[in-house]
Design a protein around this motif. Structure first.
Motif, PDB file in Angstrom:
ATOM      1  N   LEU A  32     -23.831 -15.329  25.967  1.00 24.50           N
ATOM      2  CA  LEU A  32     -24.316 -14.586  24.802  1.00 24.50           C
ATOM      3  C   LEU A  32     -24.730 -13.174  25.198  1.00 24.50           C
ATOM      4  CD1 LEU A  32     -25.263 -14.756  21.767  1.00 24.50           C
ATOM      5  CD2 LEU A  32     -27.503 -15.403  22.688  1.00 24.50           C
ATOM      6  N   SER A  33     -24.378 -12.191  24.381  1.00 25.48           N
ATOM      7  CA  SER A  33     -24.695 -10.793  24.676  1.00 25.48           C
ATOM      8  C   SER A  33     -26.206 -10.557  24.722  1.00 25.48           C
ATOM      9  CB  SER A  33     -24.075  -9.879  23.619  1.00 25.48           C
ATOM     10  OG  SER A  33     -24.501  -8.538  23.810  1.00 25.48           O
ATOM     11  N   ALA A  34     -26.635  -9.745  25.688  1.00 25.48           N
ATOM     12  CA  ALA A  34     -28.026  -9.327  25.791  1.00 25.48           C
ATOM     13  C   ALA A  34     -28.224  -7.903  25.291  1.00 25.48           C
ATOM     14  CB  ALA A  34     -28.505  -9.443  27.240  1.00 25.48           C
ATOM     15  N   THR A  35     -27.159  -7.279  24.795  1.00 26.64           N
ATOM     16  CA  THR A  35     -27.250  -5.900  24.308  1.00 26.64           C
ATOM     17  C   THR A  35     -26.978  -5.775  22.821  1.00 26.64           C
ATOM     18  OG1 THR A  35     -24.927  -5.489  24.886  1.00 26.64           O
ATOM     19  CG2 THR A  35     -26.599  -4.955  26.553  1.00 26.64           C
ATOM     20  N   GLU A  36     -26.341  -6.774  22.215  1.00 23.22           N
ATOM     21  CA  GLU A  36     -26.040  -6.748  20.789  1.00 23.22           C
ATOM     22  C   GLU A  36     -26.453  -8.066  20.143  1.00 23.22           C
ATOM     23  OE1 GLU A  36     -21.911  -6.021  20.339  1.00 23.22           O
ATOM     24  OE2 GLU A  36     -22.000  -3.931  21.016  1.00 23.22           O
ATOM     25  N   TRP A  37     -26.832  -7.991  18.880  1.00 18.19           N
ATOM     26  CA  TRP A  37     -27.138  -9.194  18.112  1.00 18.19           C
ATOM     27  C   TRP A  37     -25.830  -9.799  17.596  1.00 18.19           C
ATOM     28  CZ3 TRP A  37     -32.001 -11.294  17.614  1.00 18.19           C
ATOM     29  CH2 TRP A  37     -33.063 -10.492  18.040  1.00 18.19           C
ATOM     30  N   THR A  38     -25.636 -11.095  17.832  1.00 21.39           N
ATOM     31  CA  THR A  38     -24.418 -11.800  17.442  1.00 21.39           C
ATOM     32  C   THR A  38     -24.721 -12.748  16.285  1.00 21.39           C
ATOM     33  OG1 THR A  38     -23.630 -11.721  19.736  1.00 21.39           O
ATOM     34  CG2 THR A  38     -22.556 -13.292  18.248  1.00 21.39           C
ATOM     35  N   LYS A  39     -23.889 -12.716  15.258  1.00 22.40           N
ATOM     36  CA  LYS A  39     -24.098 -13.569  14.087  1.00 22.40           C
ATOM     37  C   LYS A  39     -23.443 -14.930  14.293  1.00 22.40           C
ATOM     38  CE  LYS A  39     -23.709 -13.498   9.032  1.00 22.40           C
ATOM     39  NZ  LYS A  39     -23.211 -12.741   7.854  1.00 22.40           N
ATOM     40  N   PHE A  40     -24.202 -15.994  13.998  1.00 23.32           N
ATOM     41  CA  PHE A  40     -23.678 -17.355  13.981  1.00 23.32           C
ATOM     42  C   PHE A  40     -23.920 -17.935  12.601  1.00 23.32           C
ATOM     43  CE2 PHE A  40     -24.115 -16.494  18.435  1.00 23.32           C
ATOM     44  CZ  PHE A  40     -23.079 -17.186  19.033  1.00 23.32           C
ATOM     45  N   GLU A  41     -22.977 -18.776  12.151  1.00 22.76           N
ATOM     46  CA  GLU A  41     -23.081 -19.266  10.775  1.00 22.76           C
ATOM     47  C   GLU A  41     -22.402 -20.615  10.618  1.00 22.76           C
ATOM     48  OE1 GLU A  41     -21.281 -16.124   8.416  1.00 22.76           O
ATOM     49  OE2 GLU A  41     -19.923 -15.718  10.055  1.00 22.76           O
ATOM     50  N   VAL A  42     -22.855 -21.333   9.597  1.00 17.00           N
ATOM     51  CA  VAL A  42     -22.248 -22.602   9.232  1.00 17.00           C
ATOM     52  C   VAL A  42     -22.315 -22.710   7.708  1.00 17.00           C
ATOM     53  CG1 VAL A  42     -24.447 -23.834   9.548  1.00 17.00           C
ATOM     54  CG2 VAL A  42     -22.298 -25.120   9.582  1.00 17.00           C
ATOM     55  N   GLN A  43     -21.290 -23.316   7.118  1.00 18.94           N
ATOM     56  CA  GLN A  43     -21.199 -23.401   5.664  1.00 18.94           C
ATOM     57  C   GLN A  43     -20.634 -24.751   5.264  1.00 18.94           C
ATOM     58  OE1 GLN A  43     -19.934 -19.942   3.254  1.00 18.94           O
ATOM     59  NE2 GLN A  43     -18.241 -21.205   2.520  1.00 18.94           N
ATOM     60  N   GLY A  44     -21.138 -25.297   4.169  1.00 20.90           N
ATOM     61  CA  GLY A  44     -20.593 -26.565   3.715  1.00 20.90           C
ATOM     62  C   GLY A  44     -21.014 -26.905   2.297  1.00 20.90           C
ATOM     63  N   VAL A  45     -20.356 -27.931   1.742  1.00 18.57           N
ATOM     64  CA  VAL A  45     -20.604 -28.387   0.379  1.00 18.57           C
ATOM     65  C   VAL A  45     -21.630 -29.525   0.426  1.00 18.57           C
ATOM     66  CG1 VAL A  45     -19.583 -29.396  -1.677  1.00 18.57           C
ATOM     67  CG2 VAL A  45     -18.283 -27.750  -0.310  1.00 18.57           C
ATOM     68  N   ALA A  46     -22.680 -29.426  -0.381  1.00 17.66           N
ATOM     69  CA  ALA A  46     -23.683 -30.481  -0.451  1.00 17.66           C
ATOM     70  C   ALA A  46     -23.048 -31.750  -1.006  1.00 17.66           C
ATOM     71  CB  ALA A  46     -24.849 -30.041  -1.326  1.00 17.66           C
ATOM     72  N   PRO A  47     -23.205 -32.891  -0.328  1.00 18.88           N
ATOM     73  CA  PRO A  47     -22.591 -34.136  -0.797  1.00 18.88           C
ATOM     74  C   PRO A  47     -23.245 -34.646  -2.078  1.00 18.88           C
ATOM     75  CG  PRO A  47     -23.958 -34.522   1.141  1.00 18.88           C
ATOM     76  CD  PRO A  47     -23.882 -33.043   0.974  1.00 18.88           C
ATOM     77  N   PRO A  48     -22.631 -35.650  -2.741  1.00 15.95           N
ATOM     78  CA  PRO A  48     -23.105 -36.106  -4.056  1.00 15.95           C
ATOM     79  C   PRO A  48     -24.557 -36.583  -4.083  1.00 15.95           C
ATOM     80  CG  PRO A  48     -20.895 -36.924  -3.635  1.00 15.95           C
ATOM     81  CD  PRO A  48     -21.356 -36.289  -2.360  1.00 15.95           C
ATOM     82  N   ASN A  49     -25.049 -37.112  -2.972  1.00 13.48           N
ATOM     83  CA  ASN A  49     -26.413 -37.652  -2.961  1.00 13.48           C
ATOM     84  C   ASN A  49     -27.427 -36.701  -2.328  1.00 13.48           C
ATOM     85  OD1 ASN A  49     -25.150 -37.975  -0.486  1.00 13.48           O
ATOM     86  ND2 ASN A  49     -26.246 -39.866   0.023  1.00 13.48           N
ATOM     87  N   ALA A  50     -27.041 -35.438  -2.076  1.00 10.17           N
ATOM     88  CA  ALA A  50     -27.943 -34.501  -1.396  1.00 10.17           C
ATOM     89  C   ALA A  50     -28.977 -33.936  -2.363  1.00 10.17           C
ATOM     90  CB  ALA A  50     -27.146 -33.367  -0.773  1.00 10.17           C
ATOM     91  N   ALA A  51     -30.227 -33.861  -1.895  1.00  8.77           N
ATOM     92  CA  ALA A  51     -31.308 -33.230  -2.646  1.00  8.77           C
ATOM     93  C   ALA A  51     -31.870 -32.024  -1.912  1.00  8.77           C
ATOM     94  CB  ALA A  51     -32.432 -34.238  -2.909  1.00  8.77           C
ATOM     95  N   LYS A  52     -31.828 -32.079  -0.591  1.00  8.27           N
ATOM     96  CA  LYS A  52     -32.327 -30.976   0.230  1.00  8.27           C
ATOM     97  C   LYS A  52     -31.399 -30.761   1.417  1.00  8.27           C
ATOM     98  CE  LYS A  52     -37.283 -31.250  -0.811  1.00  8.27           C
ATOM     99  NZ  LYS A  52     -37.349 -29.886  -1.383  1.00  8.27           N
ATOM    100  N   ALA A  53     -31.466 -29.560   1.964  1.00  9.24           N
ATOM    101  CA  ALA A  53     -30.795 -29.254   3.226  1.00  9.24           C
ATOM    102  C   ALA A  53     -31.847 -28.816   4.228  1.00  9.24           C
ATOM    103  CB  ALA A  53     -29.758 -28.153   3.044  1.00  9.24           C
ATOM    104  N   HIS A  54     -31.823 -29.417   5.409  1.00  8.70           N
ATOM    105  CA  HIS A  54     -32.646 -28.937   6.504  1.00  8.70           C
ATOM    106  C   HIS A  54     -31.805 -27.910   7.275  1.00  8.70           C
ATOM    107  CE1 HIS A  54     -35.639 -32.564   6.783  1.00  8.70           C
ATOM    108  NE2 HIS A  54     -35.528 -32.050   5.561  1.00  8.70           N
TER     109      HIS A  54
END
Length: 211
Positions: A159-181
């Motif tokens: 991991l770079s020590a001179t620049e900030w690197t973006k990390f990400e994750v994306q997804g669809v909440a399943p039918p029984n989901a009420a919250k996301a941690h």
């Protein structure tokens, strides 16, 4: 004076006609306002620290967890991508240790959610060995039971020590989901090296689908 008033009226009329034509033609005026932020204190700016100071992460509205080792995560006033503060993770030398922070947000089944952070290695005490960091979106039902989990790519010693690197994750909440941690975790794996440091700033969780 009369001529100036007439010119002003003509200009106003022309502008009105332009907007009427634009609306009738179906052309949309683009908005710069993005979807609302679902996290509280996403950039870790509270509590306000003295220069170079620190505070426990839970004081900033995030919940911390560990696998049994001491908690080595703090709100840090020594470096930030934006603002004045970030989260500082310090590694243990214990094999397979883990520690992290999370925030729970309400979700709607079938909607897409996007979780991202910016991460930077520490130039003085960089990550070494097998230690990695990672994001996860953990879906939970109304009773608190886990209903699924998604992971981002991991970061580690490269991991770079001179620049900030973006990390990400994306997804669809399943039918029984009420919250996301929305979880930021550090994992030691088989050959961790103690006292390696990475910083996290500018977390964000937004609903990516729907208007």
């Amino acid at each position: 004076m009369e001529r100036s008033v007439k010119v002003g009226l003509l200009a106003a009329s022309a502008l009105t006609c332009f907007f009427v034509f634009t609306a009738l033609s179906g052309v949309k005026v683009l908005s710069t306002v993005g979807p609302p932020e679902l996290l509280s204190n996403p950039s870790f700016e509270t509590p306000v620290l003295p220069a170079g100071g620190w505070a426990l992460v839970h004081e900033a509205g995030w919940r911390a967890f560990t696998g049994g080792t001491a908690e080595l995560m703090t709100i840090w006033g020594g470096a930030a991508r934006t603002g004045n503060q970030s989260i500082r993770f310090v590694s243990h030398g214990t094999p397979n240790f883990y520690q992290g922070v999370f925030q729970a947000v309400s979700v709607t089944p079938g909607e897409t959610y996007h979780f991202s952070v910016y991460v930077q290695n520490d130039s003085t005490h960089p990550l070494k060995g097998s230690v990695i960091g990672q994001l996860s979106l953990e879906w939970h039902d109304a009773n608190g039971a886990e209903a699924g989990r998604l992971w981002s790519p991991a970061w580690g010693a490269s991991l770079s020590a001179t620049e900030w690197t973006k990390f990400e994750v994306q997804g669809v909440a399943p039918p029984n989901a009420a919250k996301a941690h929305c979880v930021i975790v550090e994992k030691g794996q088989g050959q961790p090296v103690a006292n390696g440091v990475f910083l996290v700033d500018d977390a964000s969780v937004v609903k990516a689908s729907g208007d």
